[in-house]
Design a protein around this motif. Structure first.
Motif, PDB file in Angstrom:
ATOM      1  N   LEU A  94       0.833  -1.207   0.000  1.00  0.00           N
ATOM      2  CA  LEU A  94       0.000   0.000   0.000  1.00  0.00           C
ATOM      3  C   LEU A  94       0.866   1.256   0.000  1.00  0.00           C
ATOM      4  O   LEU A  94       0.556   2.243  -0.679  1.00  0.00           O
ATOM      5  CB  LEU A  94      -0.942  -0.007   1.205  1.00  0.00           C
ATOM      6  CG  LEU A  94      -2.024  -1.091   1.205  1.00  0.00           C
ATOM      7  CD1 LEU A  94      -2.862  -1.019   2.471  1.00  0.00           C
ATOM      8  CD2 LEU A  94      -2.917  -0.977  -0.021  1.00  0.00           C
ATOM      9  N   CYS A  95       1.957   1.224   0.774  1.00  0.00           N
ATOM     10  CA  CYS A  95       2.891   2.366   0.760  1.00  0.00           C
ATOM     11  C   CYS A  95       3.460   2.566  -0.642  1.00  0.00           C
ATOM     12  O   CYS A  95       3.596   3.697  -1.113  1.00  0.00           O
ATOM     13  CB  CYS A  95       4.024   2.130   1.755  1.00  0.00           C
ATOM     14  SG  CYS A  95       3.565   2.311   3.491  1.00  0.00           S
ATOM     15  N   ARG A  96       3.763   1.464  -1.308  1.00  0.00           N
ATOM     16  CA  ARG A  96       4.300   1.569  -2.668  1.00  0.00           C
ATOM     17  C   ARG A  96       3.263   2.154  -3.627  1.00  0.00           C
ATOM     18  O   ARG A  96       3.595   2.948  -4.506  1.00  0.00           O
ATOM     19  CB  ARG A  96       4.765   0.200  -3.159  1.00  0.00           C
ATOM     20  CG  ARG A  96       5.113   0.236  -4.644  1.00  0.00           C
ATOM     21  CD  ARG A  96       5.772  -1.000  -5.154  1.00  0.00           C
ATOM     22  NE  ARG A  96       5.788  -0.975  -6.616  1.00  0.00           N
ATOM     23  CZ  ARG A  96       6.599  -0.245  -7.351  1.00  0.00           C
ATOM     24  NH1 ARG A  96       7.485   0.545  -6.755  1.00  0.00           N
ATOM     25  NH2 ARG A  96       6.539  -0.278  -8.671  1.00  0.00           N
ATOM     26  N   SER A  97       1.984   1.772  -3.451  1.00  0.00           N
ATOM     27  CA  SER A  97       0.939   2.281  -4.343  1.00  0.00           C
ATOM     28  C   SER A  97       0.827   3.795  -4.251  1.00  0.00           C
ATOM     29  O   SER A  97       0.757   4.482  -5.263  1.00  0.00           O
ATOM     30  CB  SER A  97      -0.401   1.629  -3.989  1.00  0.00           C
ATOM     31  OG  SER A  97      -0.376   0.238  -4.231  1.00  0.00           O
ATOM     32  N   VAL A  98       0.829   4.308  -3.031  1.00  0.00           N
ATOM     33  CA  VAL A  98       0.708   5.752  -2.835  1.00  0.00           C
ATOM     34  C   VAL A  98       1.928   6.466  -3.424  1.00  0.00           C
ATOM     35  O   VAL A  98       1.801   7.476  -4.134  1.00  0.00           O
ATOM     36  CB  VAL A  98       0.559   6.081  -1.338  1.00  0.00           C
ATOM     37  CG1 VAL A  98       0.622   7.586  -1.104  1.00  0.00           C
ATOM     38  CG2 VAL A  98      -0.750   5.513  -0.798  1.00  0.00           C
ATOM     39  N   SER A  99       3.115   5.946  -3.133  1.00  0.00           N
ATOM     40  CA  SER A  99       4.329   6.593  -3.644  1.00  0.00           C
ATOM     41  C   SER A  99       4.399   6.517  -5.164  1.00  0.00           C
ATOM     42  O   SER A  99       4.832   7.474  -5.821  1.00  0.00           O
ATOM     43  CB  SER A  99       5.566   5.944  -3.024  1.00  0.00           C
ATOM     44  OG  SER A  99       5.652   4.567  -3.359  1.00  0.00           O
ATOM     45  N   SER A 100       3.940   5.398  -5.742  1.00  0.00           N
ATOM     46  CA  SER A 100       3.954   5.247  -7.195  1.00  0.00           C
ATOM     47  C   SER A 100       3.071   6.295  -7.870  1.00  0.00           C
ATOM     48  O   SER A 100       3.451   6.873  -8.901  1.00  0.00           O
ATOM     49  CB  SER A 100       3.488   3.842  -7.579  1.00  0.00           C
ATOM     50  OG  SER A 100       3.390   3.703  -8.978  1.00  0.00           O
ATOM     51  N   ALA A 101       1.895   6.555  -7.290  1.00  0.00           N
ATOM     52  CA  ALA A 101       0.991   7.555  -7.867  1.00  0.00           C
ATOM     53  C   ALA A 101       1.630   8.939  -7.847  1.00  0.00           C
ATOM     54  O   ALA A 101       1.569   9.680  -8.843  1.00  0.00           O
ATOM     55  CB  ALA A 101      -0.332   7.565  -7.108  1.00  0.00           C
ATOM     56  N   TRP A 102       2.271   9.291  -6.742  1.00  0.00           N
ATOM     57  CA  TRP A 102       2.870  10.623  -6.638  1.00  0.00           C
ATOM     58  C   TRP A 102       4.061  10.766  -7.586  1.00  0.00           C
ATOM     59  O   TRP A 102       4.201  11.782  -8.275  1.00  0.00           O
ATOM     60  CB  TRP A 102       3.304  10.901  -5.204  1.00  0.00           C
ATOM     61  CG  TRP A 102       3.960  12.240  -5.037  1.00  0.00           C
ATOM     62  CD1 TRP A 102       5.267  12.500  -4.753  1.00  0.00           C
ATOM     63  CD2 TRP A 102       3.340  13.522  -5.169  1.00  0.00           C
ATOM     64  NE1 TRP A 102       5.503  13.849  -4.685  1.00  0.00           N
ATOM     65  CE2 TRP A 102       4.330  14.503  -4.942  1.00  0.00           C
ATOM     66  CE3 TRP A 102       2.031  13.937  -5.451  1.00  0.00           C
ATOM     67  CZ2 TRP A 102       4.056  15.860  -4.986  1.00  0.00           C
ATOM     68  CZ3 TRP A 102       1.775  15.302  -5.501  1.00  0.00           C
ATOM     69  CH2 TRP A 102       2.768  16.248  -5.276  1.00  0.00           C
TER      70      TRP A 102
END
Length: 496
Positions: A120-128
């Protein structure tokens, strides 16, 4: 199905970067190579390592990625003042490191909740990171420059993948993921910051232009279809729960890249869409013949089709950013959300096909045929008369005077607040800069003051305005602008 004419000559709708275009292109190229290489690491190592005890986590993570992009789009539409590049980037950097640690520990301990937290942390960082990269890419002045960066990134990312140790440990893979996220952030941060500041000052211009998003609905659907093919290619005939690695797809993209450089801008864009469709169709046609022996050619063709479409997509997004910067992140968010959902659907079908190969290869072959028919049928029904040219050209052009007007409206609102709340002239000047997204260090440099003096001024104006954070201050300025606009509209009606 027409594609857009060259976007060369379109003046950027926001502030130009403080970096030379050649250096912007180089930094964007390196960032894109690392971002694309990180996808290979997550699919080839992290997802493969968790398949035995948390296979569904792959689908959950991809759905979370879609939600993160939707969140980015919604924030850019409704609360653009939250898009503080440095603050969000700092938070994302922490999330990247924390996510990598959680993924490494989750795989090592075979702990699904811990692993899911990391994903989930990766998903948020990937979007940004993707949003920042797209904003930076849109500062390039020509469509040919965008093509050079994105096509070069697609080709070089395959070579970068070869440098990653085969069968590396999860700990090493997580370290690579951290580097492949933080380095691109560092490369594009300074390029994207002026544009993000302009978006924040826009005060929801994109929200008032919602009708302008209608032409992009077909683009979102097309992205979904291409992502389904991509997800199917990732899952189809996996070996040891990892995607089939075949450099034929990179070779195809390299040939396309060289051909496009020699073509006229209009023809190159026409070829991109046509080639992407033909490659995906060819991939679906070859798939039934590789049910027993995984040669990887179907995967290569489907992946090459996806990459060709991505080249066209990047050119379109960069053109949108130059025409109307305020619509860029919302369009990116919704298009990439469709991409994540399509990848999930395609991967599920691909995994189902793999399970059927041993027990019922005929059904597995039928599934590939159904995928092909659905792809062609939707394109035929929905895209026969669709023109990417018309879709992009319908985006409302935001001119430099309008952008300058945004700044003047902020100045007026701050002056009104300054008089109403008894701010000193210096405090009012600082309020203007804070409302435009500047920080205390910038204020200190601009007015040749000590940082401690600036902090004291900010403390006093916060107290006088009765706000407790930068966000509350920006919200107060936005409310004052809205009240000013309402008063102006009332006066116009009275005069009419």
């Amino acid at each position: 199905m027409a594609t857009p004419t060259s976007s060369d000559g379109v003046e950027p709708a926001g502030p130009g970067p403080a970096v030379a275009p050649a250096l912007v292109a180089l930094r964007c190229l390196v960032a894109l190579v690392l971002l694309m290489a990180s996808g290979g690491v997550i699919n080839g190592t992290i997802y493969a390592s968790m398949a035995s005890f948390f296979a569904v986590g792959r689908e959950i993570a991809t759905c979370a990625n879609a939600l993160a992009f939707v969140l980015l789009a919604v924030v850019a539409l409704r609360r653009p003042s939250l898009l503080d590049g440095r603050a969000v980037t700092a938070a994302v950097a922490v999330a990247v490191v924390a996510g990598a640690l959680c993924m490494a520990a989750g795989v090592s301990l075979r702990n699904p909740p811990l692993l899911l937290a990391g994903l989930l942390c990766r998903s948020v960082s990937s979007a940004w990171v993707t949003g920042m990269f797209t904003v930076a890419l849109s500062t390039l002045p020509t469509g040919r420059g965008v093509l050079l960066v994105t096509a070069g990134g697609a080709v070089l990312s395959g070579a970068a993948g070869l440098l990653i140790p085969a069968g590396c440990s999860v700990a090493v893979a997580c370290a690579i993921l951290v580097a492949c996220t933080l380095v691109p952030l560092a490369l594009v941060q300074g390029i994207a910051d002026p544009s993000l500041a302009c978006i924040r000052r826009g005060g929801g211009i994109a929200m008032r232009d919602l009708k302008g998003f209608a032409p992009f609905a077909p683009l979102v659907l097309c992205m979904f279809l291409m992502a389904v093919a991509s997800g199917y290619a990732i899952a189809f005939n996996q070996q040891n729960d990892a995607p089939v690695v075949n450099l034929a797809g990179d070779a195809i993209v390299a040939v396309v890249f060289v051909g496009l450089l020699a073509a006229s801008p209009r023809k190159s864009e026409d070829l991109l869409f046509t080639l992407s469709v033909l490659l995906v169709v060819a991939g679906y046609l070859v798939a039934p013949y590789e049910l027993v022996s995984a040669g990887g050619f179907a995967n290569a063709l489907l992946g090459a089709g996806r990459d060709c479409f991505h080249l066209l997509l990047w050119i379109l997004l960069a053109f949108v950013g130059r025409r109307n910067l305020f619509m860029l992140l919302p369009v990116v968010g919704f298009v990439r959300a469709a991409s994540s959902l399509g990848t999930d659907v395609g991967a599920i079908v691909g995994h189902a096909t793999n399970r059927l190969i041993a027990s019922d290869p005929q059904i597995a072959s039928i599934i590939a045929s159904v995928m092909l028919f659905g792809f062609v049928a939707v394109l035929w029904v929905c895209f026969r008369r669709f023109s990417f040219t018309d879709a992009v050209n319908e985006v409302r052009l935001v001119t430099s005077p309008e952008i300058e007007g945004i700044g003047s409206r902020i100045d007026d609102a701050c002056r009104i607040l300054g008089k109403r709340c008894g701010l000193t002239p210096r405090e009012t000047e600082i309020l203007v800069l804070l409302a435009k997204g500047r920080d205390g260090k910038f204020v200190a440099e601009k007015y040749v003051l000590s940082y401690q003096t600036v902090k004291t001024h900010i403390k006093h104006l916060y107290a006088k305005l009765d706000v407790h954070s930068r966000q509350e201050l920006i919200n107060l300025v936005d409310q004052t602008q809205a009240a000013m606009a309402a008063d102006a509209a009332k006066d116009e009606r009275a005069e009419g």
